[in-house]
Design a protein around this motif. Structure first.
Motif, PDB file in Angstrom:
ATOM      1  N   SER A 177       0.847  -1.176   0.000  1.00  0.00           N
ATOM      2  CA  SER A 177       0.000   0.000   0.000  1.00  0.00           C
ATOM      3  C   SER A 177       0.886   1.231   0.000  1.00  0.00           C
ATOM      4  CB  SER A 177      -0.884   0.006   1.238  1.00  0.00           C
ATOM      5  OG  SER A 177      -0.137   0.455   2.332  1.00  0.00           O
ATOM      6  N   LYS A 590       1.140  -4.192  -7.293  1.00  0.00           N
ATOM      7  CA  LYS A 590       0.724  -2.819  -7.056  1.00  0.00           C
ATOM      8  C   LYS A 590       1.930  -1.927  -6.864  1.00  0.00           C
ATOM      9  CE  LYS A 590      -2.547  -0.091  -4.493  1.00  0.00           C
ATOM     10  NZ  LYS A 590      -3.318   0.015  -3.271  1.00  0.00           N
ATOM     11  N   LYS A 621      -3.057  10.119  -8.136  1.00  0.00           N
ATOM     12  CA  LYS A 621      -3.200   8.684  -7.904  1.00  0.00           C
ATOM     13  C   LYS A 621      -1.858   7.985  -8.013  1.00  0.00           C
ATOM     14  CE  LYS A 621      -5.968   4.757  -9.452  1.00  0.00           C
ATOM     15  NZ  LYS A 621      -6.760   4.552  -8.238  1.00  0.00           N
TER      16      LYS A 621
ATOM     17  N   TYR B  20     -12.719   4.990 -12.153  1.00  0.00           N
ATOM     18  CA  TYR B  20     -11.694   4.205 -11.467  1.00  0.00           C
ATOM     19  C   TYR B  20     -10.974   5.036 -10.402  1.00  0.00           C
ATOM     20  CZ  TYR B  20      -7.337   1.540 -11.050  1.00  0.00           C
ATOM     21  OH  TYR B  20      -6.250   0.857 -10.592  1.00  0.00           O
ATOM     22  N   ASP B  22     -12.326   7.082  -8.519  1.00  0.00           N
ATOM     23  CA  ASP B  22     -13.151   7.247  -7.326  1.00  0.00           C
ATOM     24  C   ASP B  22     -12.604   6.448  -6.154  1.00  0.00           C
ATOM     25  OD1 ASP B  22     -14.738   8.804  -8.826  1.00  0.00           O
ATOM     26  OD2 ASP B  22     -16.443   7.440  -8.940  1.00  0.00           O
ATOM     27  N   GLU B  23     -11.815   5.446  -6.477  1.00  0.00           N
ATOM     28  CA  GLU B  23     -11.211   4.633  -5.418  1.00  0.00           C
ATOM     29  C   GLU B  23     -10.454   5.496  -4.423  1.00  0.00           C
ATOM     30  OE1 GLU B  23      -8.628   1.687  -6.963  1.00  0.00           O
ATOM     31  OE2 GLU B  23     -10.237   0.549  -7.897  1.00  0.00           O
ATOM     32  N   ASP B  24      -9.685   6.400  -4.973  1.00  0.00           N
ATOM     33  CA  ASP B  24      -8.868   7.232  -4.100  1.00  0.00           C
ATOM     34  C   ASP B  24      -9.637   8.442  -3.612  1.00  0.00           C
ATOM     35  OD1 ASP B  24      -6.651   5.621  -4.538  1.00  0.00           O
ATOM     36  OD2 ASP B  24      -6.224   6.645  -6.422  1.00  0.00           O
ATOM     37  N   PRO B  26     -13.449   9.431  -3.386  1.00  0.00           N
ATOM     38  CA  PRO B  26     -14.849   9.061  -3.597  1.00  0.00           C
ATOM     39  C   PRO B  26     -15.640  10.202  -4.247  1.00  0.00           C
ATOM     40  CG  PRO B  26     -14.161   8.483  -1.391  1.00  0.00           C
ATOM     41  CD  PRO B  26     -13.038   9.273  -1.994  1.00  0.00           C
TER      42      PRO B  26
END
Lengths: 769, 169
Positions: A177, A590, A621, B20, B22-24, B26
């Motif tokens: 993570s 990941k 991201k 996609y 939205d995962e991080d 919302p």
């Protein structure tokens, strides 16, 4: 690390409570060796504790042989190799709720990160053996055999410490993570390793205090930590807060980025060393600057029995400690160095690495600004060994022969040592490929029981060249960073006649690649890696700046670095490692893509807020820092501030079009270059045009105006991630130093890896002649 | 030669890339969609205004380009298509625009068009093309493209509202 005598007294009333740690001299020949109590105060470090121990033992023979620098405190522990196979994201230290009932957590970084990239993982993997009993005892000399593997939680009820530790370990296999990853990398053990290794063989035979000359130990300064992130007792909170106080010098810096997560601040710092490869016994040595009270609380949960003493390891006249220091400047994460006898040596010194007399030399000063520091600790338990530089294949063979003779004579399982022979770029090799393959075949016949595996390995070996040449530039780049000292691009040849082929996983050379590619290729790659190192002429293409500086340091003279592996030759390690690697791969994915993304500064030039938001979110991201400009003029202004690596330039912009902005930037770059005349100007930024249409004219204009590439909107984000990697790598190739700066967060992990690799790979135990 | 209009109102493969994220974060995609609704409303008003007052083709081209960018980024491909027509007509690289029957026939079967949307669409499509070859013709065609873009916008908004279980304003 001040040690004020009066502090004990002055602290007592405040704390109102005296704590004691049971300690015991490990492996002494003294007949009356008993555990004894040492009082600890709240501010005592391990170092202070050692002083007190020495004080206590004043007058003993032991004391005469040891001083603060030669002893260390720690415990023995067993890390079962399967630790890495069971990886569950739910164990994320940030999110686990169940953990709150546990006293603390020992985050074993040796088993962490769940990735194949980190050599840290590999050490335990090296020695995995499926039939091993998880709770193999490690003999009489290890009073506390502790299983640090949280996934095989089989605490022995009779062993207080064991059960403690097994609860201490939530399984820090979750560094995949992002949060955990950065957290891990933010904290780097830069202290040279304290290796107080005695005999590496913790067999059932009580050990003599003097190590056998030809024993082999695998030492790593892993920077493993007891991680106490989720412990939320009042004491711990208190401690966490105290860590935030400004006068807590050593680690606040490292924690700055983690202020958000106060509960993660505390951790125990320790290094591990594999002492018994059969039982996976690791020696855990606490760092000298670790607070004793933390060990007391988190390891023993505040109550320690005399039967579970902390061990005093002594390296006096037993070990050689050395550290190679690439002091390239980034001291941000530096913890205070322990006062040890280790001296930095220069790997560019091509003289024999002999004995203890190693002259301190500074390396890599030219890259001081590179904000990257690599510390390589090397330790050898064996002072009788001499080190020999091997620069060609012939020498290596001779050395190897002598080595194997030694082995036979001794009749011991002192494992073949492997060497990675580093040869000049373009070295063709005295071995022909066919020959290679033949000897490999023999080798494999010996090593692999499984016929299928043999065939696989051979075919991959024969295809290895092709496979390596296929590897993309980004792959190579990342790898070269991973293994900056390993020099994978230079001709690396394994001396294979007497030894098991080196498995890539064991060294920590894992090609990073884009996630999907990884998925596609990883099976095949795992095969390839197994044998790739056998290639005498591995690809020297796409050499990165790292390689380049390495060459500079070496003055063009190749350095032989040997890789020591404490594995009996008949153990089919590669196969196991490979299968193990496969099981790890999925969890590694990941972090793979995360690691691949270069740390670059991106500018988004886009007038449409929605497109800004999309690109921005995408970059966030992927943990890429970015700025936004609304028009071409803003873009040029922001570019002038400097530090940009990549610009996404929409072409149709208000005020100043993207084409114009690109032209202006290119012109300014030319001016800068001619003004400076020194070649010290910042490298050209990579400009990627965002064209709204498929119009060829737009694209042509974009390229003419100075854009390096173009994307057609709407931008395919999946494709964009590939391109960012590519551009980032381009940037790295153009200007490695500044790229490294942008990379600094990343390089923390690389640095760690490098130090490990070097630990394994650099002249640690070169050939004894 | 005008590129044919895409059939699907939303190109989900593009929008899913954003969803996609939205995962991080919302509701990221929903916020974007709402933002687009506002942006489109504004831009349509600006285009409409421009057609009535300044009739500046260069300005119309920018507006068309602007909306096309965000529509395409969100996968609202029919809107993007119509915006591209506005853009190209403004640059006079295209000189025709399909009839509304042709365009409506490209919609997926079962697409519901609200009466009010249909009325606006018809209103904007009113009028006869000028016979001259000057700006008038382009402005007329731009107006029709705007009508189409606006209709497509309503359809996309409906579809997005269904997806998010929330009417997007």
């Amino acid at each position: 690390m001040s040690r004020i005598d009066g502090r004990i007294a002055s602290n007592e009333p405040i704390q109102g409570k005296l704590n004691h740690l049971w300690v015991k001299i490990e492996n002494t020949t003294e007949t009356t060796n008993q555990a004894f109590k040492i009082q600890i105060n709240d501010n005592d470090t391990v170092d202070d504790l050692k002083d007190r121990i020495l004080e206590r033992l004043n007058g003993t023979r032991w004391k005469n042989l040891n001083d603060n620098a030669s002893i260390s405190l720690g415990i023995y522990t067993i890390i079962h190799p399967t630790a890495n196979t069971a990886i569950s994201d739910s164990n994320n230290p940030n999110s686990s709720i169940n953990d709150t009932t546990q006293p603390s957590h020992l985050h074993n970084r040796g088993a962490d990160s769940g990735t194949l990239h980190s050599p840290i993982d590999i050490i335990p993997n090296l020695f995995q053996k499926p039939d091993l009993l998880p709770l193999a005892t490690n003999g009489t000399t290890a009073p506390a055999s502790i299983q640090t593997d949280s996934h095989i939680s089989t605490p022995q009820p009779n062993n207080h410490l064991l059960s403690k530790l097994s609860t201490l370990l939530p399984g820090n296999n979750t560094s995949t993570s992002p949060k955990a990853f950065t957290q891990d990398t933010a904290y780097i053990e830069t202290s040279p390793q304290r290796a107080c290794s005695t005999s590496p063989k913790l067999t059932s035979v009580p050990r003599a205090s003097i190590v056998r000359p030809n024993s082999v130990s695998m030492t790593q300064s892993v920077g493993q930590m007891l991680h106490l992130g989720n412990y939320i007792s009042p004491t711990n909170r208190l401690y966490a807060h105290s860590r935030l106080l400004p006068n807590e010098t050593t680690r606040n810096q490292t924690n700055q980025s983690q202020v958000k997560n106060v509960s993660k601040l505390e951790r125990l710092n320790f290094t591990t060393e594999l002492v018994n490869r059969t039982t996976y016994t690791f020696k855990v040595v606490f760092q000298p600057d670790e607070l004793a009270i933390n060990i007391f609380h988190y390891l023993f949960n505040g109550s320690q029995a005399a039967s579970d003493p902390l061990l005093i390891f002594s390296s006096s006249n037993l070990s050689i400690e050395r550290s190679i220091s690439f002091d390239t400047g980034n001291n941000q994460n530096e913890v205070s160095l322990p006062p040890i006898s280790s001296k930095p040596i220069d790997i560019t010194n091509n003289d024999r690495f002999s004995g203890r007399n190693i002259a301190p030399l500074e390396v890599g000063k030219e890259s001081d600004e590179a904000n990257q520091s690599k510390k390589i600790s090397i330790s050898s338990p064996n002072e009788y060994k001499t080190y020999k530089l091997i620069t060609n294949e012939k020498q290596l063979q001779e050395a190897s022969k002598m080595l194997s003779n030694d082995d036979q004579l001794d009749g011991m399982e002192t494992s073949p040592k492997q060497a990675i022979l580093l040869l000049p770029k373009g070295f063709a090799g005295e071995h022909q490929d066919v020959e290679n393959a033949e000897s490999l075949h023999e080798e494999l016949n010996r090593n692999y029981e499984n016929q299928k595996d043999i065939q696989e390995a051979i075919s991959t070996h024969l295809n290895a060249k092709e496979a390596s040449s296929n590897s993309s530039s980004s792959e190579n780049l990342t790898r070269s960073l991973d293994v900056s000292l390993q020099e994978s691009e230079t001709s690396a040849l394994i001396q294979q006649h007497h030894h098991i082929p080196l498995n890539e996983q064991e060294v920590g050379l894992i090609d990073s690649m884009e996630e999907s590619e990884w998925q596609k290729k990883h099976d095949q790659n795992n095969e390839d890696h197994t044998e790739r190192r056998n290639e005498s002429d591995s690809p020297a293409s796409t050499s990165s700046g790292n390689r380049y500086t390495e060459d500079e340091r070496n003055g063009g003279i190749p350095i032989a670095r040997t890789h020591t592996r404490s594995v009996p030759k008949d153990r089919p390690i590669p196969h196991l490692a490979r299968s193990h690697a496969k099981s790890l791969t999925s969890s590694a994915q990941k972090s793979t893509s995360e690691r691949v993304f270069p740390k670059i500064n991106v500018l988004i030039v886009e007038d449409n807020v929605i497109n800004q938001a999309i690109l921005g979110s995408f970059l966030r991201k992927h943990k890429i820092s970015y700025k936004v400009a609304k028009n071409g003029k803003e873009a040029v202004d922001i570019w002038k501030e400097g530090g940009l690596h990549l610009i996404f330039m929409d072409l149709q912009l208000p005020v100043l079009s993207g084409i114009e902005a690109a032209k202006q930037i290119r012109n300014f770059e030319k001016e800068q270059k001619s003004n400076l005349n020194q070649g010290h100007s910042s490298p050209p930024v990579i400009i990627v045009a965002l064209t709204a249409s498929n119009s060829i004219e737009d694209r042509r204009n974009a390229l003419i105006s100075g854009c390096n590439d173009y994307l057609t909107k709407p931008v395919n984000l999946h494709w964009l991630s590939k391109k960012i990697t590519e551009w980032g790598c381009m940037q790295a190739l153009i200007d490695f130093d500044s790229w490294k700066q942008g990379q600094s967060r990343m390089t923390d992990s690389f640095r760690k890896k490098s130090s490990l690799n070097s630990n394994i790979g650099v002249a640690k135990e070169a050939y004894r002649i | 030669m005008i590129e044919p209009m895409p059939r699907e109102i939303i190109n989900w493969s593009i929008l899913e890339e954003i969803i996609y994220m939205d995962e991080d974060d919302p509701d990221f995609s929903k916020r974007l969609a709402s933002q687009f609704v506002v942006q489109a409303d504004t831009t349509f008003a600006e285009i409409s205004e421009e057609l009535k007052t300044n009739k500046n083709l260069e300005e119309l081209e920018k507006l068309g380009h602007f909306l096309k960018g965000s529509a395409a980024a969100l996968g609202l491909q029919r809107i993007a298509w119509a915006c591209e027509r506005i853009q190209n007509l403004s640059r006079k690289v295209e000189k025709t625009f399909p009839t509304k029957e042709e365009l409506l026939s490209t919609l997926p079967e079962g697409t519901q068009i609200f009466d009010i949307d249909m009325k606006i669409y018809d209103d904007l499509n009113n009028g006869t093309p000028p016979t001259t070859d000057g700006d008038e013709l382009y402005l007329f065609l731009i107006k029709r493209a705007l009508a189409q873009a606006y209709l497509e916008f309503q359809l996309a908004r409906n579809e997005l509202s269904v997806y998010y279980h929330d009417y997007l304003y």
